[in-house]
Design an enzyme around this catalytic site. Structure first.
Site, short mmCIF file in Angstrom:
data_model
loop_
_atom_site.label_atom_id
_atom_site.label_comp_id
_atom_site.label_asym_id
_atom_site.label_seq_id
_atom_site.Cartn_x
_atom_site.Cartn_y
_atom_site.Cartn_z
N CYS A 91 -22.77 7.83 6.77
CA CYS A 91 -22.11 6.54 6.90
C CYS A 91 -21.34 6.54 8.22
CB CYS A 91 -21.17 6.32 5.70
SG CYS A 91 -20.70 4.60 5.43
N HIS A 151 -17.39 11.18 3.87
CA HIS A 151 -16.27 10.89 2.99
C HIS A 151 -15.53 12.14 2.56
CE1 HIS A 151 -18.36 7.00 2.71
NE2 HIS A 151 -17.15 6.54 2.52
N LYS A 189 -21.00 3.47 -6.66
CA LYS A 189 -20.37 2.20 -7.01
C LYS A 189 -20.07 2.09 -8.50
CE LYS A 189 -21.13 0.67 -2.77
NZ LYS A 189 -20.09 0.30 -1.82
N ASP A 222 -26.47 -3.79 8.84
CA ASP A 222 -26.09 -2.96 7.70
C ASP A 222 -26.09 -3.77 6.40
OD1 ASP A 222 -25.69 -0.81 9.34
OD2 ASP A 222 -23.53 -1.08 9.51
N ARG A 262 0.82 -1.22 0.00
CA ARG A 262 0.00 0.00 0.00
C ARG A 262 0.86 1.27 0.00
NH1 ARG A 262 -3.94 -0.32 4.81
NH2 ARG A 262 -2.16 -1.37 5.76
N GLU A 263 1.91 1.23 -0.80
CA GLU A 263 2.81 2.38 -0.88
C GLU A 263 2.08 3.63 -1.37
OE1 GLU A 263 5.42 -1.31 -1.52
OE2 GLU A 263 3.40 -0.63 -2.10
N LEU A 264 1.14 3.46 -2.29
CA LEU A 264 0.43 4.61 -2.83
C LEU A 264 -0.43 5.27 -1.75
CD1 LEU A 264 -0.22 6.38 -5.27
CD2 LEU A 264 -2.10 4.82 -5.80
N LYS A 265 -1.13 4.48 -0.98
CA LYS A 265 -1.96 5.02 0.11
C LYS A 265 -1.11 5.88 1.04
CE LYS A 265 -4.33 3.43 4.31
NZ LYS A 265 -5.62 4.15 4.20
N HIS A 302 -28.77 -0.04 7.10
CA HIS A 302 -28.05 1.12 6.56
C HIS A 302 -27.51 0.79 5.18
CE1 HIS A 302 -25.39 4.48 6.00
NE2 HIS A 302 -24.37 3.66 5.85
#
Length: 774
Positions: free
Chosen positions: A741, A709, A120, A614, A24-27, A656
């Site tokens: 959320c 978000h 989505k 949920d 996950r280097e990009l994150k 939810h």
């Protein structure tokens, strides 16, 4: 079985690869940039190194033609909006001031400006940023990213094929911009958009592209004659351009149906078609039109969305048939490998027997190369690989890990009555209101509170055995105490315990259910820098012991206000896992539902009066074709009711959903028979509230007034305005006030401010209601 070599050279290729890097280097780089600890130059260098490593890995594995342009710092649809100049007016100043910061502002918003809506990507768990278009939209070409990444790949000696979102799919995914009439159809902008695509294609040809792939997954959905005519016109015009590379139009996620002859007749040089989940339909359709003589066919015979090994012999049969239907047949995965983790080899803790059945991105690439070799040189060239593949498939088919007789007997004994509440909603609601005694416009949250660095450190220390289980649980209890205390001080009416003990809303339960397998490094992008580790549903599902009761009971002991029990529903447990492919999904859903039913009943026995199950994935798992939806919705809604229908009438069941288009499933939402539903509504400006009202939805609902978000903290006036808009559609006695959320990804300072504002807004609006409603 013996397969003869293909007459023409067969290439192995893929449509895309996981972007984040093995660790996950990009994150880490993107989030570091947001925090100011990573420079823009360092971020771009990390991204470039990830691209180089991916191309090198693909080439070393045997991929002949690597994709370029599929890499993204956040989202490939957002990249397309930049490419065609479709920047919303409210973000133009930020983009002009600094392109990178403006890009992230469109994705995440700023303190003062809302981001693009997120929803989505077809029926996957990937989220894209929705383009906002209107009759005044002016498109301008900006191919800098696409050209730069192609140039990088070519300079490294790779044969690269740029991948773009196609113009039809881009417009069909768009929505009317704020202030534009709701009935505006972005597809009417096609003639304005096509010259921009033609300019980008010319730029890519000049940069060395022999082929460019245009992804049109929207064509596997039900399309009107006008939309099909638009597709025909688009590829007639793009195909007629002289200054362009060869065009490969790609579809995936389903059957092309009536769009297949449209694409087959288009003046493009190649088609890429999914022959996995919709393989039989697409194969029949292709044969029915006499194939695509004179065109290149990229056959997606390795499933790019699941993690199970491929059946090589079945794929070779398909490929053998396809040789007679196209000028040249190349081999690929069915879609981008963005949807699966990096490599099974990294999972050293997996049961070796289960590991033999799995294929992640690296292994799927190897499968593609093996099949291409078999097609090009004959099956004699891959004898050893075929023998190993047969042995692995046979091992899974007979394994006792996949079948539990007790689970199957219980599932077969289920009747319709098991999936029905003992009283109707109109009867239950009286009992629930008398029991809970909540005010008008009750406030609550969706479930999770911030997962702080301290919590993540505690979890890491437990894994590393630097603390024992008792010390870890004390830290979790301290966090729950803080969450309950804050909610009481804020004045929230129905509390949650905050889910401090949970790593992920699906993984947490999967790790406690028999039949699931968890990974350590199986990260998959959900959106932006949000990555999840979907568990693998490998066998029959059962619950050995209660999973959440002790934490909910502890939280309830700290307050006199009701504390919601929090569970993930059966459809979401399937959708956000890699689900087994050796039995119908409905059968698997019923198994999961029965395990969750035991948990719901135990929560009620422990004194929990409000239980939330949920189902955010209910909409995303909806089949892309309308003809397939009734069967899916029947078992999906039954599974939810089977989970929740064993409780007393005065126990209030919540559910939810978030960040999806709900108009297609309003009847299914009704069929769930939940007492209260909370849904995303802030980014879509209460659209879902209007959809519920138009349907005549009779139960309680909480359309969100706080978009979690985005780092923005909505003010009291903003939240109150959304709430009043909600009241235009839903009467006050049935309206709840909540965020869109869970709050897991947000920080405590913004959460405190946002929830204080939310409660204040609810009180202000409540005070304005007529006396006979308050």
């Amino acid at each position: 079985m013996t397969t003869q070599p293909a007459a023409a050279a067969t290439r192995a290729t893929v449509f895309g690869y996981p972007r984040q890097g093995p660790n996950r280097e990009l994150k880490k780089a993107v989030e570091g940039y947001w925090k100011g600890t990573v420079t823009a130059d360092a971020l771009h260098e990390t991204a470039a190194e990830l691209r180089r490593a991916t191309w090198r890995r693909l080439a070393d594995t045997g991929i002949d033609e690597v994709p370029s342009g599929d890499f993204s710092l956040y989202d490939h649809v957002l990249d397309t909006s930049v490419m065609v100049g479709a920047v919303p007016e409210r973000h133009r100043a930020a983009v002009e001031a600094d392109a990178l910061d403006g890009y992230f502002a469109m994705a995440r918003g700023t303190r003062d400006v809302a981001p693009l809506e997120m929803t989505k990507w077809f029926d996957t768990n990937y989220h894209y940023l929705v383009p906002e278009l209107g009759p005044d939209t002016v498109f301008t070409a900006d191919s800098a990213k696409q050209v730069a990444e192609l140039t990088e790949a070519v300079a490294l000696g790779h044969t690269a094929r740029p991948v773009l979102v196609g113009p039809i799919t881009y417009l069909l995914l768009a929505k009317p911009a704020p202030g534009v009439a709701a009935d505006f159809e972005p597809l009417t902008l096609l003639d304005r958009l096509l010259p921009v695509y033609a300019e980008v294609l010319a730029d890519l040809r000049a940069a060395g592209a022999a082929w460019v792939q245009l992804d049109e997954p929207a064509l596997v959905e039900d399309r009107t004659p006008a939309e099909l005519n638009a597709a025909a016109r688009a590829y007639r015009d793009l195909g007629a351009a002289t200054d362009r590379p060869k065009l490969l139009v790609a579809s995936y996620f389903g059957r092309l149906g009536e769009a297949l002859p449209v694409l087959a007749a288009a003046p493009v040089e190649g088609l890429a078609i999914d022959f996995t989940e919709a393989g039989a339909a697409n194969l029949t359709g292709l044969a029915g039109i006499g194939g695509i003589p004179g065109k290149r066919l990229v056959a997606g015979v390795v499933n790019g969305r699941n993690v199970w090994i491929n059946d090589h012999e079945a794929s070779l049969v398909t490929l053998g048939i396809l040789l007679a239907l196209a000028d040249r047949v190349d081999v690929s995965a069915s879609c981008s490998l963005l949807h699966v983790p990096h490599a099974v080899a990294a999972e050293r803790d997996l049961d070796p027997q289960v590991a033999r059945w799995l294929a992640f991105a690296q292994e799927k690439t190897e499968e593609v190369v093996t099949l291409a070799c078999g097609l090009a040189r004959g099956t004699g060239a891959i004898t050893a690989q075929l023998a190993e593949n047969r042995a692995r498939l046979a091992s899974r088919a007979v394994s006792t890990l996949t079948r539990n007789p007790a689970v199957r007997a219980r599932t077969e004994a289920v009747t319709d009555n098991h999936a029905r509440r003992s009283q109707s909603y109109t009867e239950r609601v009286i009992a629930q209101h008398a029991h809970l005694r909540l005010p008008l416009l009750p406030t609550t949250t969706i479930g999770s509170f911030p997962q702080t660095a301290e919590l993540r450190t505690a979890r890491a220390e437990l894994r590393a055995r630097r603390i024992d289980a008792a010390a870890y649980e004390e830290r979790i209890k301290d966090e729950i105490r803080e969450v309950i205390s804050f909610q009481e001080k804020a004045g929230i009416d129905v509390l949650v315990h905050g889910e401090a003990e949970r790593n992920d809303m699906v993984q947490y339960f999967a790790e406690q259910l028999d039949g699931y397998v968890a990974t350590q490094h199986g990260w998959v992008q959900s959106y932006g820098t949000r990555y999840v580790r979907p568990p693998i549903l490998a066998g029959d599902i059962s619950r050995p012991e209660p999973m959440t009761v002790r934490w909910t009971r502890f939280a309830q002991s700290l307050t006199d206000k009701p504390v919601k029990g929090m569970l993930t529903g059966p459809v979401t447990m399937l959708a956000w896992s890699f689900v087994r492919d050796d039995q119908p999904l409905g059968d698997t859903a019923r198994q999961v539902a029965l395990a969750l039913r035991d948990e719901v009943n135990d929560l009620e026995t422990a004194g929990t009066s409000v239980i939330q199950v949920d189902e955010p994935a209910l909409r995303e798992t909806l089949p892309l074709r309308a003809a397939d939806r009734a069967e899916y919705l029947a078992w999906a809604t039954e599974a939810f009711r089977l989970t929740t229908s064993g409780v007393r009438p005065d126990t209030q069941i919540h559910t939810h959903m978030c960040y999806a288009e709900f108009g297609d499933i309003v009847q299914a939402i009704d069929d769930l028979d939940a007492d209260v539903i909370s849904l995303e509504a802030a980014r879509s400006h209460m659209q879902v509230a209007r959809e519920l009202a138009d349907h005549g939805y009779p139960r309680e609902a909480g359309p969100g007034v706080y978009d979690i978000h985005s780092p923005r903290v909505p003010g009291v006036a903003e939240a109150a305005a959304l709430l009043r808009k909600g009241l235009e559609a839903i009467p006050a006695e049935r309206l709840w006030v909540n965020p869109d959320c869970g709050l897991k990804t947000r920080g405590w300072p913004e959460v405190r401010d946002a929830l204080d504002n939310l409660v204040t807004a609810a009180r202000e609006v409540r005070a304005t209601l007529p006396p006979d409603e308050s």
